[in-house]
Write a protein that holds these residues in place. Sequence first.
Motif, mmCIF file in Angstrom:
data_model
loop_
_atom_site.group_PDB
_atom_site.id
_atom_site.type_symbol
_atom_site.label_atom_id
_atom_site.label_comp_id
_atom_site.label_asym_id
_atom_site.label_seq_id
_atom_site.Cartn_x
_atom_site.Cartn_y
_atom_site.Cartn_z
ATOM 1 N N ASN B 42 -35.203 60.081 149.435
ATOM 2 C CA ASN B 42 -35.219 59.503 150.781
ATOM 3 C C ASN B 42 -35.171 57.986 150.663
ATOM 4 N N LEU B 43 -35.186 57.296 151.822
ATOM 5 C CA LEU B 43 -34.949 55.845 151.801
ATOM 6 C C LEU B 43 -35.949 55.082 150.941
ATOM 7 N N ASP B 44 -37.243 55.365 151.117
ATOM 8 C CA ASP B 44 -38.223 54.579 150.348
ATOM 9 C C ASP B 44 -38.564 55.234 149.002
ATOM 10 N N GLN B 45 -37.752 56.209 148.585
ATOM 11 C CA GLN B 45 -37.930 56.856 147.274
ATOM 12 C C GLN B 45 -39.257 57.614 147.143
ATOM 13 N N SER B 46 -39.936 57.890 148.268
ATOM 14 C CA SER B 46 -41.226 58.579 148.156
ATOM 15 C C SER B 46 -41.037 60.086 148.002
ATOM 16 N N ILE B 47 -39.868 60.591 148.383
ATOM 17 C CA ILE B 47 -39.591 62.018 148.218
ATOM 18 C C ILE B 47 -38.332 62.211 147.373
ATOM 19 N N LYS B 48 -38.459 63.024 146.338
ATOM 20 C CA LYS B 48 -37.283 63.394 145.546
ATOM 21 C C LYS B 48 -36.979 64.847 145.872
ATOM 22 N N VAL B 49 -35.757 65.106 146.276
ATOM 23 C CA VAL B 49 -35.375 66.477 146.607
ATOM 24 C C VAL B 49 -34.512 67.034 145.491
ATOM 25 N N ILE B 50 -34.820 68.265 145.059
ATOM 26 C CA ILE B 50 -33.930 68.921 144.111
ATOM 27 C C ILE B 50 -33.441 70.234 144.727
ATOM 28 N N PHE B 51 -32.159 70.509 144.531
ATOM 29 C CA PHE B 51 -31.571 71.754 145.024
ATOM 30 C C PHE B 51 -31.563 72.773 143.892
ATOM 31 N N VAL B 52 -32.223 73.893 144.080
ATOM 32 C CA VAL B 52 -32.203 74.921 143.043
ATOM 33 C C VAL B 52 -31.901 76.270 143.677
ATOM 34 N N LYS B 53 -31.618 77.243 142.866
ATOM 35 C CA LYS B 53 -31.351 78.587 143.363
ATOM 36 C C LYS B 53 -32.643 79.139 143.984
ATOM 37 N N ALA B 54 -32.493 79.853 145.100
ATOM 38 C CA ALA B 54 -33.676 80.303 145.845
ATOM 39 C C ALA B 54 -34.687 81.040 144.984
ATOM 40 N N VAL B 55 -34.209 81.960 144.128
ATOM 41 C CA VAL B 55 -35.157 82.729 143.323
ATOM 42 C C VAL B 55 -35.941 81.849 142.358
ATOM 43 N N ASP B 56 -35.391 80.663 142.048
ATOM 44 C CA ASP B 56 -36.062 79.796 141.082
ATOM 45 C C ASP B 56 -37.084 78.861 141.708
ATOM 46 N N VAL B 57 -37.052 78.739 143.034
ATOM 47 C CA VAL B 57 -37.974 77.784 143.677
ATOM 48 C C VAL B 57 -39.443 78.052 143.310
ATOM 49 N N PRO B 58 -39.920 79.309 143.421
ATOM 50 C CA PRO B 58 -41.331 79.536 143.052
ATOM 51 C C PRO B 58 -41.637 79.161 141.603
ATOM 52 N N THR B 59 -40.670 79.389 140.704
ATOM 53 C CA THR B 59 -40.880 79.038 139.299
ATOM 54 C C THR B 59 -41.027 77.529 139.130
ATOM 55 N N TYR B 60 -40.100 76.779 139.753
ATOM 56 C CA TYR B 60 -40.182 75.317 139.675
ATOM 57 C C TYR B 60 -41.538 74.827 140.156
ATOM 58 N N VAL B 61 -42.013 75.429 141.242
ATOM 59 C CA VAL B 61 -43.274 74.963 141.822
ATOM 60 C C VAL B 61 -44.462 75.406 140.960
ATOM 61 N N GLU B 62 -44.435 76.644 140.503
ATOM 62 C CA GLU B 62 -45.563 77.132 139.708
ATOM 63 C C GLU B 62 -45.715 76.317 138.425
ATOM 64 N N LYS B 63 -44.572 75.962 137.812
ATOM 65 C CA LYS B 63 -44.624 75.222 136.552
ATOM 66 C C LYS B 63 -44.869 73.739 136.762
ATOM 67 N N GLY B 64 -44.833 73.302 138.002
ATOM 68 C CA GLY B 64 -45.100 71.890 138.266
ATOM 69 C C GLY B 64 -43.870 71.001 138.136
ATOM 70 N N ALA B 65 -42.680 71.607 137.980
ATOM 71 C CA ALA B 65 -41.452 70.809 137.953
ATOM 72 C C ALA B 65 -41.164 70.267 139.346
ATOM 73 N N ALA B 66 -41.690 70.950 140.363
ATOM 74 C CA ALA B 66 -41.659 70.443 141.731
ATOM 75 C C ALA B 66 -43.065 70.567 142.301
ATOM 76 N N ASP B 67 -43.447 69.614 143.164
ATOM 77 C CA ASP B 67 -44.780 69.692 143.766
ATOM 78 C C ASP B 67 -44.784 70.677 144.926
ATOM 79 N N ILE B 68 -43.701 70.607 145.698
ATOM 80 C CA ILE B 68 -43.610 71.432 146.900
ATOM 81 C C ILE B 68 -42.294 72.183 146.860
ATOM 82 N N GLY B 69 -42.282 73.394 147.404
ATOM 83 C CA GLY B 69 -41.049 74.138 147.493
ATOM 84 C C GLY B 69 -40.901 74.722 148.882
ATOM 85 N N ILE B 70 -39.673 74.897 149.319
ATOM 86 C CA ILE B 70 -39.443 75.561 150.589
ATOM 87 C C ILE B 70 -38.468 76.695 150.328
#
Lengths: 409, 208
Positions: B42-70
């Motif tokens: 985002n503009l002030d760099q406070s949020i980094k968004v990563i696009f991943v395959k839907a089935v992988d979102v929980p994995t990214y979040v559980e492992k801490g590669a992402a803080d939040i997942g939708i």
Amino acid sequence: MQKYILSQNKNSNVEDFQMREQLINTFKHRFTTYGYKQVRTSTFEQYDMYGSITGTVNKDEMIKVIDSSGQVLVLRPDVTIPLARMNRATTDQRLFYILDVFRQSIEQNEQKESTQAGVEFFGDNSPEADAEVIVLAIHTLKDLGFTNFKIELGHAGFFKELIQQADISQNQLETLQTYIHSKNLVEIEPFLKAIGLADDLRNAIQLIPMMYGNPADVIDEAKKIIRNESMKQVLQNIIAVYDVLVDYGVADSIVLNLGLINNMDYYSGIIFQGFLDSIGKPVLMGGRYDHLGKQFGNTIPAIGFAFEVDYLVHALQQQGKEIVEIEPDFIIKYDKTKQKAALQAAYRLRNEGLQILTYLVDNVEVNDATTAIVNYTKDEQQLITQIKSHTFASADELVSQCLAIKEEK
Amino acid sequence: MEQITLALAKGRPAKQTISLLEKTGEHFPELTEESRKLVFHNLDQSIKVIFVKAVDVPTYVEKGAADIGIVGKDNILESLADIYELLDLKIGKCKFSVAGKADHHPSDNQKLTIATKYPNIAKKHFKKKGQPIEIVKLNGSVELAPLIGLADYIVDIVETGNTLRENGLSVLEDIETISTRLIVNKASFATKSTQVNQFINQLKLALE
């Protein structure tokens, strides 16, 4: 020379082990400064022991073995229970362990063994004892160089007391616990409504998952849903422990989490878990288990926790922490004619505590720019450092020169 | 302030979430229709968004590669990830159902064969009912399985029921309703409380 694929991996395995050793030394040192003594428990435990006591490791997760008499044994799935069983102390006793535990789960099938470093403090059930154990965990994390971590503090009794007033089945309780565990506010409300609990009780349970964060705020919130004397006592206990933690000067690292439910049912008082910013799972878990000993006929109160060493190693690697590589102090290159003198010199230098590698020059091309080299050739005996080279006449002379160089370093 | 990483499921959920975020005043200048970038800020760099395959979102979040997942509840349930599930975005609504041919009646004491993309969810559901089953894991066109005799029933996501009807199948039982949820890594919730809560509150406001 023959190359094995293994040799390419060797380096990382060695590094991994060095890092573990450093961690383990840190644990040993820190645990000892708090008066803990190291113990170990048997790798094999009776399956029946784990089977007969309630609220322990999931039976499916244990790795079973059958001995020649047909007895079923399990590979040590945890350390707390054997220690609680073996412990016959009647006064204070502080024990620590660094041991592998073995479990199999469907989610993590490839990971069957993990290393735990933990402490158990028997004999004192005061808030001061609780706080001391938590401070030990914080102190150790700081020793390891972690700065951004939080200890979540909860109490096994808070949820239990509240839920005792609700008339729900075991199945419903499990579902409810999963919702609280995942702070699933979306589904908890319709679920509780469907059970048909009284409104005020339902509201109280619904609030539990979000009783999280700044201790002062959470305590205020919790006071609002207290419904009887035992819940009041539980909250008093949490406040008492927190006050001691404040006096230790570690309040910054503490958050309250009254929605904390541990899978081990034997916890009876304060429970806690620690998170690093880089690892998604708790790197340490623990709590008070005053009644576990009763199942083995001893009634001494106890509190303990264990670090998941593998997670900590992973976290340190993620942070790019380098291992202090121990280089050999000296390399001795010798020619066959001088073998006796060279090898005896090596023995004497090693005896002085120096790390020495020896090479027969015909076999190998030594190319090490940083390490000092001792050359035993037919014509001369030379000690070459980066700065200059000395010749020496006897082994005595070599030893004193080497020690002097080592001293300078 | 420390940056938070947000993992979004590629496709519709990502688009819907981004437009929600735009409503809250967060703009992602690097993100355009034709962009194929998988990481942007985002503009002030406070949020980094990563696009991943839907089935992988929980994995990214559980492992801490992402803080939040939708991501959809279906993927959360199937992953068995140990995470916090804090918010219902009330988009992508559908349900998990058991479906089959209306005239198919397997004998009572027979093990049922279930075809599904979601073995964990299917297992859990039938375990609760005390029904022994055998799973056939498929990756698509699950509706075909009962038609050609590969399975007795299927467990799948049902949105409108059109695909089922066109293939002569009908819903026999609903397992649970699904919608897009916000999930949070447990360590991030502890160590980045302020940023995480701020993000959630922002999103809550946009949802109202």
